[in-house]
Motif scaffolding. Structure first.
Motif, PDB file in Angstrom:
ATOM      1  N   HIS A 124     -14.394   3.400   3.005  1.00 49.08           N
ATOM      2  CA  HIS A 124     -14.184   3.243   4.442  1.00 49.08           C
ATOM      3  C   HIS A 124     -12.868   3.856   4.916  1.00 49.08           C
ATOM      4  N   GLY A 125     -12.065   4.357   3.996  1.00 45.55           N
ATOM      5  CA  GLY A 125     -10.794   4.974   4.390  1.00 45.55           C
ATOM      6  C   GLY A 125      -9.814   3.984   4.992  1.00 45.55           C
ATOM      7  N   ILE A 126      -9.765   2.774   4.434  1.00 48.98           N
ATOM      8  CA  ILE A 126      -8.841   1.754   4.951  1.00 48.98           C
ATOM      9  C   ILE A 126      -7.590   1.718   4.063  1.00 48.98           C
ATOM     10  N   PRO A 127      -6.405   1.950   4.652  1.00 50.65           N
ATOM     11  CA  PRO A 127      -5.173   1.855   3.858  1.00 50.65           C
ATOM     12  C   PRO A 127      -5.011   0.459   3.259  1.00 50.65           C
ATOM     13  N   VAL A 128      -4.558   0.407   2.022  1.00 53.64           N
ATOM     14  CA  VAL A 128      -4.467  -0.875   1.301  1.00 53.64           C
ATOM     15  C   VAL A 128      -3.018  -1.286   1.069  1.00 53.64           C
ATOM     16  N   LEU A 129      -2.738  -2.560   1.341  1.00 55.55           N
ATOM     17  CA  LEU A 129      -1.483  -3.152   0.892  1.00 55.55           C
ATOM     18  C   LEU A 129      -1.849  -3.979  -0.330  1.00 55.55           C
ATOM     19  N   GLY A 130      -1.585  -3.432  -1.511  1.00 52.48           N
ATOM     20  CA  GLY A 130      -2.021  -4.067  -2.751  1.00 52.48           C
ATOM     21  C   GLY A 130      -1.056  -5.160  -3.184  1.00 52.48           C
ATOM     22  N   TRP A 131      -1.621  -6.315  -3.466  1.00 54.70           N
ATOM     23  CA  TRP A 131      -0.826  -7.421  -4.007  1.00 54.70           C
ATOM     24  C   TRP A 131      -1.571  -7.957  -5.241  1.00 54.70           C
ATOM     25  N   PRO A 132      -1.382  -7.249  -6.374  1.00 56.26           N
ATOM     26  CA  PRO A 132      -2.123  -7.613  -7.586  1.00 56.26           C
ATOM     27  C   PRO A 132      -1.777  -9.025  -8.034  1.00 56.26           C
ATOM     28  N   GLN A 133      -2.791  -9.764  -8.491  1.00 55.80           N
ATOM     29  CA  GLN A 133      -2.599 -11.165  -8.878  1.00 55.80           C
ATOM     30  C   GLN A 133      -2.746 -11.394 -10.378  1.00 55.80           C
ATOM     31  N   HIS A 134      -3.681 -10.677 -11.010  1.00 60.25           N
ATOM     32  CA  HIS A 134      -3.830 -10.819 -12.465  1.00 60.25           C
ATOM     33  C   HIS A 134      -4.699  -9.697 -13.029  1.00 60.25           C
ATOM     34  N   GLY A 135      -4.895  -9.758 -14.354  1.00 53.59           N
ATOM     35  CA  GLY A 135      -5.815  -8.821 -15.009  1.00 53.59           C
ATOM     36  C   GLY A 135      -5.483  -7.360 -14.767  1.00 53.59           C
ATOM     37  N   ASP A 136      -6.516  -6.608 -14.422  1.00 52.61           N
ATOM     38  CA  ASP A 136      -6.393  -5.148 -14.279  1.00 52.61           C
ATOM     39  C   ASP A 136      -5.838  -4.723 -12.928  1.00 52.61           C
ATOM     40  N   GLN A 137      -5.492  -5.689 -12.082  1.00 49.39           N
ATOM     41  CA  GLN A 137      -5.274  -5.353 -10.674  1.00 49.39           C
ATOM     42  C   GLN A 137      -4.052  -4.478 -10.398  1.00 49.39           C
TER      43      GLN A 137
END
Ligand code: UDP
Ligand code: UDP
Ligand code: UDP
Length: 444
Positions: free
Chosen positions: A351-364
């Motif tokens: 969808h072309g949505i910019p992401v603010l990534g806040w990884p919590q666990h695992g592979d994130q």
């Protein structure tokens, strides 16, 4: 090349997903794609399942695809104290693995005979010996990024392209459940007949180019695996509210199907959303499993400030399963604060949505790096891992949301990745790779 050239006649595929919606959905999307390629599909469903979202998704899928055969796989309960984990989804992986011997009669009695099985990466260690005995080709569906696959393929070594700090603490502890699992599954994948993965060339070009050096069997990139119409089903999207918002003005906040946040962190996140000045659509999750979610009082969890914004129509907050695909499709959504679960990443890319990534666990965090490296979002590594007692303050969250929403370069790159995703799907990139998969079968 037409399908009939490459699909051996009467292809019958068994699919064995693992627990968690993030593992189930890619399997169902793959099932639909196999059906489009004239294959017969048997879906192995485990009983019981962990979450009500999973059971609802499975029953809707089966009712809409009556041509799919369901094989019920009833699990033998395990003593949780013997499993070295308390996470309900990890426990279920372990339960399925310990019941795997029951798959032998289930698979050998399938009629018509099975052509191959696709097994979730987390179950491979127990299933591979069974399928080897049955001489049944076994392809692994890897539900995370190719970047994560590059780690799994050599773990416990860590490739130089991945900073050690991007590994969750559980992986750095060699005795942990996840660390043990990962090194075992890395070895097993190498004995599989091929690896299927939900990614596409432009999303992870460099990683995909170096995978052939990793000693893996052929990797078939089948992404982006697109949602099926039914997935919206009974789930909710506040479309009326979205309709009343300006283009690209809303930040959508969700941390997937199985990530809970502490009540304190939820409060700070609420504060951050208010401070950002942007309108928000927020899926609040304070429990890992959704069956336990009922009864949560949003007013009490969120506090006055956020609820006031909601009352004034500045925000929309829910604590139930939503139709994420439809939300991301809406023109009002201009940013996505995400835990970087891989399915969410691929959906945001589409969808072309910019992401603010806040990884919590695992592979994130590793997934978040894929986004950041390509410039269509930010990955907040400095915010640390979820549930580790490090509280990220509302002020900081608000600032980062503003930074994301106002960054035109990021928005432009996100539009570019969306174009690439659509091109990959339209030009038959993934379809072409499916054809290659059938060809590999002919060689077996
Ligand atoms: N999802 C959804 N509604 C929700 C929560 C999640 O439709 O309320 C979907 C989401 O679109 C994605 C999947 O569930 O396809 C979650 O997978 P992901 O890999 O993003 O994260 P996980 O839940 O495995 O941590
Ligand atoms: N956790 C979670 N979602 C996940 C993985 C872990 O919420 O996908 C939680 C888990 O329930 C636990 C914490 O994170 O409370 C630490 O997980 P870890 O794997 O480190 O420990 P384990 O639960 O396996 O002992
Ligand atoms: N993984 C694996 N084999 C296992 C367990 C995990 O390869 O036996 C990988 C897989 O890529 C998975 C990732 O580790 O997606 C992280 O697992 P996590 O705890 O985050 O669960 P998920 O988010 O996949 O449900």
């Amino acid at each position: 090349m037409s399908n009939s050239d490459v699909i051996p006649s009467h292809v019958h595929v068994a699919l064995l997903p693992s627990s968690g919606v993030g593992h189930l959905l890619p399997f169902l999307r793959l099932a639909a794609s196999l059906i489009r390629h004239q294959c017969s599909v048997t879906l192995i469903t485990t009983h019981p399942v962990v979450s009500s979202s999973e059971s609802q998704i499975i029953s809707t899928f089966l009712s809409l695809f009556p041509q799919v055969t369901e094989k019920k796989f009833t699990l033998i309960p395990i003593d949780p104290t013997t499993a070295n984990t308390t996470d309900p989804f990890f426990l279920q992986w372990e339960t399925i693995r310990r019941s795997a011997h029951l798959l032998f009669p289930l698979l050998s009695s399938s009629s018509p005979l099975l052509s191959f099985i696709v097994t979730d990466v987390t179950l491979m260690t127990s299933v591979i010996s069974i399928t080897e005995n049955l001489r049944l080709p076994n392809y692994c569906l890897f539900t995370a990024s190719a970047r994560m696959l590059s780690l799994v393929s050599c773990f416990p070594s860590i490739p130089s392209s991945i900073p050690k700090a991007s590994l969750p603490p559980a992986l750095l502890d060699s005795k942990s459940f996840l660390a043990k699992d990962l090194s075992e599954s890395g070895k097993c994948i190498k004995h599989s007949d091929g690896v299927l993965i939900n990614t596409f060339e432009e999303l992870e070009k460099e990683t995909l180019e170096m995978l052939p050096t990793k000693g893996l069997p052929t990797v078939f990139t089948l992404g982006p695996l697109l949602p099926l119409e039914f997935e919206g089903g009974s789930s909710f999207a506040p479309l009326e509210w979205l309709e009343n918002q300006r283009k690209s003005s809303v930040v959508y906040v969700s941390f997937g199907s199985r990530t809970a946040m502490s009540k304190e962190q939820i409060r700070e996140l609420g504060k951050g959303l208010v401070l950002s000045g942007y309108k928000f659509l927020w899926v609040v999750k304070s429990k890992i499993v959704d069956k336990e979610e009922i009864g949560d009082d949003l007013d009490e969890i969120l506090g006055h400030q956020v609820m006031n914004k909601v009352k004034k129509n500045y925000g929309f907050v829910l604590n139930r399963w939503v139709d994420q695909w439809r939300i991301l499709s809406h023109k009002a959504v201009g940013g996505f604060m995400s835990h970087c679960g891989w399915n969410s990443v691929v959906e945001a890319a589409w969808h072309g949505i910019p992401v603010l990534g806040w990884p919590q666990h695992g592979d994130q965090m590793i997934n978040g790096e894929v986004i950041e490296a390509a410039g269509w979002g930010l990955c907040m590594k400095s915010w640390g891992w979820g549930l580790n007692n490090h509280l990220v303050k509302g002020e900081e969250i608000g600032d980062k949301i503003k930074e994301l929403m106002e960054n035109q370069m990021v928005r432009m790159k996100a539009a570019g990745i969306s174009e690439a995703a659509k091109k990959s799907s339209e030009s038959g990139g993934s379809c072409h790779n499916m054809a290659k998969l059938f060809q590999s079968l002919n060689k077996n």
